[in-house]
Design an enzyme around this catalytic site. Structure first.
Site, PDB file in Angstrom:
ATOM      1  N   GLY A 159       0.860  -1.190   0.000  1.00  0.00           N
ATOM      2  CA  GLY A 159       0.000   0.000   0.000  1.00  0.00           C
ATOM      3  C   GLY A 159       0.890   1.231   0.000  1.00  0.00           C
ATOM      4  O   GLY A 159       2.031   1.201  -0.461  1.00  0.00           O
ATOM      5  N   ILE A 161       2.457   2.809   2.452  1.00  0.00           N
ATOM      6  CA  ILE A 161       3.709   2.721   3.212  1.00  0.00           C
ATOM      7  C   ILE A 161       4.682   1.764   2.519  1.00  0.00           C
ATOM      8  O   ILE A 161       5.870   2.074   2.366  1.00  0.00           O
ATOM      9  CB  ILE A 161       3.437   2.306   4.679  1.00  0.00           C
ATOM     10  CG1 ILE A 161       2.572   3.367   5.372  1.00  0.00           C
ATOM     11  CG2 ILE A 161       4.753   2.106   5.434  1.00  0.00           C
ATOM     12  CD1 ILE A 161       2.152   3.028   6.795  1.00  0.00           C
ATOM     13  N   ARG A 181      -2.213  -8.324  -1.755  1.00  0.00           N
ATOM     14  CA  ARG A 181      -3.472  -8.953  -2.195  1.00  0.00           C
ATOM     15  C   ARG A 181      -3.688  -8.707  -3.672  1.00  0.00           C
ATOM     16  O   ARG A 181      -4.093  -9.573  -4.423  1.00  0.00           O
ATOM     17  CB  ARG A 181      -4.655  -8.351  -1.425  1.00  0.00           C
ATOM     18  CG  ARG A 181      -4.975  -9.040  -0.132  1.00  0.00           C
ATOM     19  CD  ARG A 181      -6.135  -8.366   0.526  1.00  0.00           C
ATOM     20  NE  ARG A 181      -6.027  -6.910   0.378  1.00  0.00           N
ATOM     21  CZ  ARG A 181      -7.017  -6.049   0.609  1.00  0.00           C
ATOM     22  NH1 ARG A 181      -8.176  -6.493   0.978  1.00  0.00           N
ATOM     23  NH2 ARG A 181      -6.835  -4.746   0.474  1.00  0.00           N
ATOM     24  N   ARG A 243       2.132  -4.056  12.493  1.00  0.00           N
ATOM     25  CA  ARG A 243       1.495  -4.490  13.733  1.00  0.00           C
ATOM     26  C   ARG A 243       2.136  -5.807  14.181  1.00  0.00           C
ATOM     27  O   ARG A 243       2.382  -6.692  13.346  1.00  0.00           O
ATOM     28  CB  ARG A 243      -0.013  -4.719  13.541  1.00  0.00           C
ATOM     29  CG  ARG A 243      -0.854  -3.459  13.509  1.00  0.00           C
ATOM     30  CD  ARG A 243      -0.911  -2.753  14.873  1.00  0.00           C
ATOM     31  NE  ARG A 243      -1.770  -1.594  14.843  1.00  0.00           N
ATOM     32  CZ  ARG A 243      -1.382  -0.351  14.551  1.00  0.00           C
ATOM     33  NH1 ARG A 243      -0.118  -0.102  14.247  1.00  0.00           N
ATOM     34  NH2 ARG A 243      -2.257   0.642  14.574  1.00  0.00           N
ATOM     35  N   GLU A 272       1.773  -5.259  23.056  1.00  0.00           N
ATOM     36  CA  GLU A 272       2.298  -3.952  23.489  1.00  0.00           C
ATOM     37  C   GLU A 272       1.578  -3.447  24.728  1.00  0.00           C
ATOM     38  O   GLU A 272       0.362  -3.609  24.816  1.00  0.00           O
ATOM     39  CB  GLU A 272       2.104  -2.934  22.359  1.00  0.00           C
ATOM     40  CG  GLU A 272       3.019  -3.202  21.206  1.00  0.00           C
ATOM     41  CD  GLU A 272       2.829  -2.209  20.064  1.00  0.00           C
ATOM     42  OE1 GLU A 272       2.212  -1.143  20.260  1.00  0.00           O
ATOM     43  OE2 GLU A 272       3.320  -2.514  18.975  1.00  0.00           O
ATOM     44  N   HIS A 290       7.239   1.360  19.295  1.00  0.00           N
ATOM     45  CA  HIS A 290       6.151   1.778  18.387  1.00  0.00           C
ATOM     46  C   HIS A 290       6.222   3.284  18.115  1.00  0.00           C
ATOM     47  O   HIS A 290       5.303   4.040  18.454  1.00  0.00           O
ATOM     48  CB  HIS A 290       4.774   1.404  18.965  1.00  0.00           C
ATOM     49  CG  HIS A 290       3.703   1.356  17.911  1.00  0.00           C
ATOM     50  ND1 HIS A 290       2.617   0.495  17.969  1.00  0.00           N
ATOM     51  CD2 HIS A 290       3.530   2.068  16.766  1.00  0.00           C
ATOM     52  CE1 HIS A 290       1.840   0.682  16.911  1.00  0.00           C
ATOM     53  NE2 HIS A 290       2.374   1.636  16.162  1.00  0.00           N
ATOM     54  N   GLY A 292       7.131   4.597  14.913  1.00  0.00           N
ATOM     55  CA  GLY A 292       7.224   4.830  13.464  1.00  0.00           C
ATOM     56  C   GLY A 292       6.631   6.156  13.020  1.00  0.00           C
ATOM     57  O   GLY A 292       7.167   6.831  12.141  1.00  0.00           O
TER      58      GLY A 292
HETATM   59  C1  DGY Z   1      -1.096   3.976  13.412  1.00  0.00           C
HETATM   60  O1  DGY Z   1      -1.539   5.104  13.265  1.00  0.00           O
HETATM   61  O2  DGY Z   1      -1.779   2.975  13.264  1.00  0.00           O
HETATM   62  C2  DGY Z   1       0.338   3.839  13.757  1.00  0.00           C
HETATM   63  O3  DGY Z   1       0.654   2.542  14.112  1.00  0.00           O
HETATM   64  C3  DGY Z   1       0.731   4.799  14.853  1.00  0.00           C
HETATM   65  O4  DGY Z   1       2.123   4.851  14.872  1.00  0.00           O
END
Ligand code: DGY
Length: 328
Positions: A159, A161, A181, A243, A272, A290, A292
């Site tokens: 996607g 990212i 997919r 995730r 987490e 976490h 990112g």
């Molecule tokens: C989200 O927005 O789902 C991210 O994981 C947050 O860092």
């Protein structure tokens, strides 16, 4: 729903600028202490709110939604992932759900690339050694890692990212492979010089680095199961900024301990904020809390999206970032 009356409950502390604008626009209850809501507080919130603004640390399951008041019409999530919200249950109750896509793409891709570099080049380990006073000077055979350039990167989930990771990785001389997919449009594939693998199993067995960039859904839970992880080559490095639930973390930990895989870079975990103590003791993993999307700019942009989603919804229009449960 009239703006003046829209009652918004926010479950965590958001950037000041976002909270201030929210106060100007709506009737808002903030959580300035930033203590995560207990179950009782969450039930209280869904009972009184017209709009709930949760984050990924709030579990909004069918049980919670069953306690919601008839006013609750929108869950405007502060974040892109919505796996903590029971979307089917929300839909059944006529509650719309929005998220904050796009604005954390580049930050998350940066963090992914950082982990792709950090694990094979042993960045955390080197820094730990230096700080511990173990560095006695340059030596030809000390702290050797593995070259990034010329290796193969397999991206799971192509996607926004995943594609942003591919663009960066291409610049580092990695060849791009992906499993998704749906196959990307030919033009995007050509642009990224990306090779599509319909079979995830086949891709896993041939890559030097793997990056997980797909959302967590029932279909991707433990997508990297013990069986699939065993397909990886012993020199492979696995990176996850999506995730924790997408990877069987116990199986991964066993493989790392046994040297069946070379290393891992993890920004997300299955339970987490708990992190498997065995992972904490390993040198060949880079572990991040976490973070990112944790840039000042990104967190403001996320808040702006929440504001626009609530405002559009309260004005009687379809909010721009409406999540459709069957799109995940
Ligand atoms: C989200 O927005 O789902 C991210 O994981 C947050 O860092």
């Amino acid at each position: 729903m009239s703006n003046a009356k829209t009652r918004v409950v926010v479950t965590r502390k958001l950037p000041d600028a976002i909270e201030t604008r929210m106060m100007e626009l709506f009737d808002v209850e903030l959580n300035l202490e930033d203590t995560p809501f207990s179950k009782a507080q969450m039930i209280e919130a869904v009972k009184k709110a017209d709009v709930l603004v949760p984050t990924l640390t709030d579990k909004i399951d069918a049980g919670i939604l069953a306690r919601s008041g008839k006013n609750l019409r929108l869950i405007a999530n502060y974040g892109a992932g919505v796996d903590h919200i029971d979307l089917a249950s929300a839909r059944q109750r006529g509650i719309s759900v929005t998220n904050t896509p796009d604005v954390l793409t580049e930050d998350t891709a940066d963090m992914t690339m950082a982990l792709i570099l950090a694990v094979p080049r042993r960045l955390s380990e080197g820094e730990r050694n230096l700080r511990a006073g173990k560095w006695t000077g340059w030596a030809p055979t000390w702290m050797q890692g593995h070259r990034i350039y010329g290796k193969r990167l397999g991206i799971i989930g192509m996607g926004r990212i995943g594609q942003a990771v591919a663009r960066r990785a291409k610049g580092f001389g990695l060849s791009i492979h992906y499993h998704n997919r749906k196959r990307l449009h030919k033009d995007i594939e050509n642009d990224l010089e990306a090779t599509y693998w319909e079979s995830l199993d086949q891709m896993l067995a041939r890559m030097d680095f793997i990056s997980v960039n797909c959302p967590h859904t029932p279909a991707t839970y433990h997508l990297l199961s013990a069986r699939r992880l065993k397909l990886l080559q012993p020199h492979a490095v696995l990176v996850n900024t999506a995730r924790g639930e997408v990877i069987d973390e116990n199986a991964l930990t066993r493989m790392l301990a046994a040297g069946d895989i070379a290393g891992a870079g993890l920004d997300v975990f299955e339970n987490e904020p708990a992190v498997n103590p065995k992972l904490l003791a390993m040198e060949n993993v880079v572990l991040l809390p976490h973070m990112g999307s944790a840039t000042f700019e990104g967190r403001i942009d996320m808040g702006e999206k929440v504001l626009v989603n609530i405002k559009t919804f309260s004005d009687g229009h379809t909010p721009p970032d409406r999540v459709l449960s069957d799109s995940f």
